[in-house]
Scaffold this motif. Structure first.
Motif, PDB file in Angstrom:
ATOM      1  N   THR A   1       0.734  -1.022  -0.048  1.00  0.00           N
ATOM      2  CA  THR A   1      -0.006  -0.014   0.013  1.00  0.00           C
ATOM      3  C   THR A   1       0.938   1.320  -0.069  1.00  0.00           C
ATOM      4  O   THR A   1       2.044   1.225   0.352  1.00  0.00           O
ATOM      5  CB  THR A   1      -0.917   0.031   1.339  1.00  0.00           C
ATOM      6  N   THR A   2       0.397   2.492  -0.476  1.00  0.00           N
ATOM      7  CA  THR A   2       1.087   3.533  -0.406  1.00  0.00           C
ATOM      8  C   THR A   2       0.146   4.627  -0.394  1.00  0.00           C
ATOM      9  O   THR A   2      -1.132   4.568  -0.896  1.00  0.00           O
ATOM     10  CB  THR A   2       1.873   3.568  -1.856  1.00  0.00           C
ATOM     11  N   SER A   3       0.602   5.788   0.107  1.00  0.00           N
ATOM     12  CA  SER A   3      -0.438   7.023  -0.182  1.00  0.00           C
ATOM     13  C   SER A   3       0.517   8.374  -0.245  1.00  0.00           C
ATOM     14  O   SER A   3       1.592   8.536   0.160  1.00  0.00           O
ATOM     15  CB  SER A   3      -0.613   7.292   1.452  1.00  0.00           C
ATOM     16  N   ASP A   4      -0.421   8.982  -1.225  1.00  0.00           N
ATOM     17  CA  ASP A   4       0.584  10.227  -1.795  1.00  0.00           C
ATOM     18  C   ASP A   4      -0.440  11.525  -1.854  1.00  0.00           C
ATOM     19  O   ASP A   4      -1.899  11.288  -1.852  1.00  0.00           O
ATOM     20  CB  ASP A   4       0.761  10.050  -3.409  1.00  0.00           C
ATOM     21  N   ASN A   5       0.056  12.469  -1.218  1.00  0.00           N
ATOM     22  CA  ASN A   5      -0.900  13.811  -1.093  1.00  0.00           C
ATOM     23  C   ASN A   5      -0.429  15.039  -1.975  1.00  0.00           C
ATOM     24  O   ASN A   5      -0.695  15.994  -1.424  1.00  0.00           O
ATOM     25  CB  ASN A   5      -1.035  14.117   0.418  1.00  0.00           C
TER      26      ASN A   5
ATOM     27  N   VAL B   1      -8.724  18.450 -11.542  1.00  0.00           N
ATOM     28  CA  VAL B   1      -7.294  18.157 -11.359  1.00  0.00           C
ATOM     29  C   VAL B   1      -6.251  19.062 -11.827  1.00  0.00           C
ATOM     30  O   VAL B   1      -6.385  19.048 -13.042  1.00  0.00           O
ATOM     31  CB  VAL B   1      -6.700  16.725 -11.465  1.00  0.00           C
ATOM     32  N   LEU B   2      -5.454  19.704 -11.011  1.00  0.00           N
ATOM     33  CA  LEU B   2      -4.446  20.975 -11.412  1.00  0.00           C
ATOM     34  C   LEU B   2      -3.312  20.493 -12.315  1.00  0.00           C
ATOM     35  O   LEU B   2      -2.436  21.060 -13.165  1.00  0.00           O
ATOM     36  CB  LEU B   2      -3.983  21.945 -10.421  1.00  0.00           C
TER      37      LEU B   2
ATOM     38  N   LEU C   1     -14.334  17.342  -5.443  1.00  0.00           N
ATOM     39  CA  LEU C   1     -13.411  17.553  -4.462  1.00  0.00           C
ATOM     40  C   LEU C   1     -12.576  18.762  -4.498  1.00  0.00           C
ATOM     41  O   LEU C   1     -12.187  18.928  -5.838  1.00  0.00           O
ATOM     42  CB  LEU C   1     -12.432  16.207  -4.675  1.00  0.00           C
ATOM     43  N   GLN C   2     -11.916  19.537  -3.779  1.00  0.00           N
ATOM     44  CA  GLN C   2     -11.166  20.560  -3.900  1.00  0.00           C
ATOM     45  C   GLN C   2      -9.856  20.616  -2.785  1.00  0.00           C
ATOM     46  O   GLN C   2      -9.982  19.814  -1.813  1.00  0.00           O
ATOM     47  CB  GLN C   2     -12.332  21.896  -3.198  1.00  0.00           C
ATOM     48  N   GLY C   3      -9.077  21.254  -3.362  1.00  0.00           N
ATOM     49  CA  GLY C   3      -7.977  21.570  -2.663  1.00  0.00           C
ATOM     50  C   GLY C   3      -7.100  20.299  -2.669  1.00  0.00           C
ATOM     51  O   GLY C   3      -6.922  19.557  -3.754  1.00  0.00           O
ATOM     52  N   GLY C   4      -6.276  19.953  -1.364  1.00  0.00           N
ATOM     53  CA  GLY C   4      -5.161  18.870  -1.397  1.00  0.00           C
ATOM     54  C   GLY C   4      -5.992  17.328  -1.548  1.00  0.00           C
ATOM     55  O   GLY C   4      -7.118  17.380  -1.062  1.00  0.00           O
TER      56      GLY C   4
END
Length: 547
Positions: free
Chosen positions: A155-159, A169-170, A205-208
């Motif tokens: 598993t991995t998590s990316d912010n 998505v920017l 969804l907004q922001g980070g």
């Protein structure tokens, strides 16, 4: 008394015992020399469930678990007093509920339920439950702790991702798990720049953005145990477009979760995103009996967390091998869920019966694993009879190995290889459980502080563990206050636990070297005499007030 009490009641009189049958529980002004003993069995069919951390094997008792009963026969679910109940809050890792009194499941007319399970920090999952008889039916639900997954899982998590006010998505987001050590495989999610991301209500969804990707290989036992919904499934549409039942044999599966700074969870994408799942070389394609190769077709499926059902998404075409030697399937999707590469396998409704030679009633239930020899499929079940009967959705022409374990997790039978579970010959598995001189009869009586002439003899499931260990295991079913057990190691301390009407009851008991017993517990007082142990359980006020 309320009507959920059984109408057969015993009156114990000091000068003798008179057995009297009543058609009502409306007793008034009993005389002082009478004691009312109620054999309390509001439902004759129960489901006992424990929840297990897939990595550690420990019962999950450090947080609240939510259990929702769904499936074709969900309206049959009740609590142990026969009151309708389909949603349960589990605080100590164990729960039991019933099937509505008057409903009699049989092999020809089984009940089909699906248990939807959620807990903070764990991946959501589900378990299919098929009930084909009255009595107690135990099950275990394996769950994956996202911060500490089991072997076979990466598993991995990316912010690093960001979304504008409209959900776009920017910048492109590409997140991959590290290669899972056992298989060397990984999973990747690719979200193009400008993709609009919304939650289940259509809000952007907004922001980070936090992207979590988890990959499960198709071979490791702890990974396969985590597969949501089991490998025998009902689907709304199979690869031919027909609703029906079948067997999954997996080549790997993943789950992707995306949340924003406000806690909104991504549900939909416009345009679609790309998910890639790698497949280890040497993985057997059951349709060819050969290792997977470029051009092979593996169906792609998605999972609905709310219903616990899988939906066919289309064919997946195997490409590769890549530079790392792995094959892969990439596909586009406009929504998130668990995603699974599964061959859709044929089955039979009635399969083999395996005789468990040497098993006795006193041995209790065995914990039996059945797994495909070439991987991709597994099943765990409690077996309380002296045979294993395969029925409902049984994989056909799939070589398997069967291994039996006792209540402490020690192997006592197998592995036994079976080439086809749908072949109706009856092989024998020898069961070798070491016998000890620890036969005991447990007598359990519930009492109310303000009703000293009333004794309740309960009927409900009970779990056990060695004191100081972390896994509760199903012990058996107390019927009318009586449970017979045997083959405990001495000297050793054990704990037993049960659940009834919102309260957990537990007790410790020590088997000493001379086979004597000492007992203590919460809400419980106990005495022992010879082979008999007598528990007196103080019932909660909310139950006593109803009697």
């Amino acid at each position: 008394m309320k009507s959920y009490l059984r109408k057969y009641i015993w009156l114990a009189i000091p000068l003798g015992i008179a057995l009297i049958f009543f058609s009502t529980c409306n007793f008034k002004n009993p005389t002082d020399n009478l004691k009312l003993i109620v054999n309390f069995e509001s439902v004759k069919t129960t489901v006992a469930v424990d929840f297990v951390n897939s990595k550690t094997g420990a019962t999950i008792d450090d947080r609240t678990i939510t259990l929702q009963v769904e499936g074709k026969d969900r309206a049959m679910a009740v609590d142990l007093t026969n009151e309708p109940a389909s949603r349960f809050s589990v605080t100590e890792g164990l729960i039991s509920f019933g099937i509505r009194e008057g409903v009699t499941p049989t092999p020809d007319s089984p009940l089909e339920l699906r248990l939807i399970v959620n807990a903070a920090g764990y991946l959501p999952t589900s378990l299919p439950v098929v009930i084909d008889s009255t009595g107690s039916h135990p099950f275990s639900v394996f769950m994956v702790l996202k911060s500490d997954p089991p072997e076979g899982v990466s598993t991995t998590s990316d912010n690093s991702g960001q979304a504008g006010n409209n959900g776009a998505v920017l910048g492109a987001i590409v997140v991959s798990t590290d290669p899972e050590p056992e298989s060397g495989c990984a999973a990747t999610v690719t979200i193009p720049q400008g993709t609009i991301v919304t939650d289940g209500s259509g809000n952007p969804l907004q922001g980070g953005l936090t992207v979590e990707v988890t990959y499960f290989n198709s071979q490791t036992e702890s990974s396969l145990n985590s597969f949501p919904g089991g490998f025998s499934v009902n689907v709304s549409a199979d690869p031919d477009g027909n609703p029906g039942e079948g067997v999954f044999i997996t080549a790997g599966f993943i789950v992707v979760e995306i949340t924003d700074a406000n806690g909104r969870k991504a549900s939909s994408f416009d345009p679609e995103i790309t998910l890639t799942i790698e497949i280890a070389p040497g993985t057997i394609n059951p349709e060819t009996d050969l290792p997977v190769a470029a051009g092979d077709i593996i169906p792609v499926w998605s999972y609905d967390n709310a219903t616990g059902e899988w939906q066919y998404e289309g064919p997946g075409v195997v490409t590769g091998p890549n530079a790392n030697g792995n094959f892969q399937i990439s596909y586009q999707t406009g929504h998130l869920s668990w995603w699974n590469l599964d061959w859709w396998w044929w089955w039979c409704s009635l399969g083999k019966r395996i005789v468990l030679q040497g098993k006795t009633d006193c041995d209790g239930c065995l914990w039996v694993n059945v797994k495909a020899v070439w991987g991709g499929w597994t099943s765990w079940r409690y077996i309380c009879d002296d045979f294993i009967q395969f029925y409902y959705i049984v994989p056909k022409s799939l070589p398997v190995e069967i291994t039996a374990f006792d209540r402490w997790g020690r192997r006592v039978g197998g592995p036994l290889r079976i080439e086809d579970l749908c072949d109706l010959t009856q092989p024998v598995m020898n069961i070798n459980i070491q016998s000890t001189n620890t036969y005991r009869v447990f007598h359990i009586t519930g009492t109310c502080p303000n009703k000293d002439r009333l004794d309740i003899r309960p009927s409900l499931p009970v779990w056990i563990r060695e004191a100081g260990t972390s896994r509760w295991r199903y012990l058996g079913y107390v019927r009318n206050g009586v449970l017979e057990i045997c083959n405990f190691e001495v000297p050793k301390r054990y704990e037993i636990k049960t659940f009834y009407r919102g309260r957990y009851y537990s007790a410790l008991f020590d088997f000493y070297a001379d086979y004597s017993v000492f007992v203590s517990g919460n809400y419980v007082t106990a005495t022992a005499s010879g082979n008999h142990v007598y528990y007196n359980v103080t019932l909660p006020d909310n139950l006593c007030n109803r009697l």
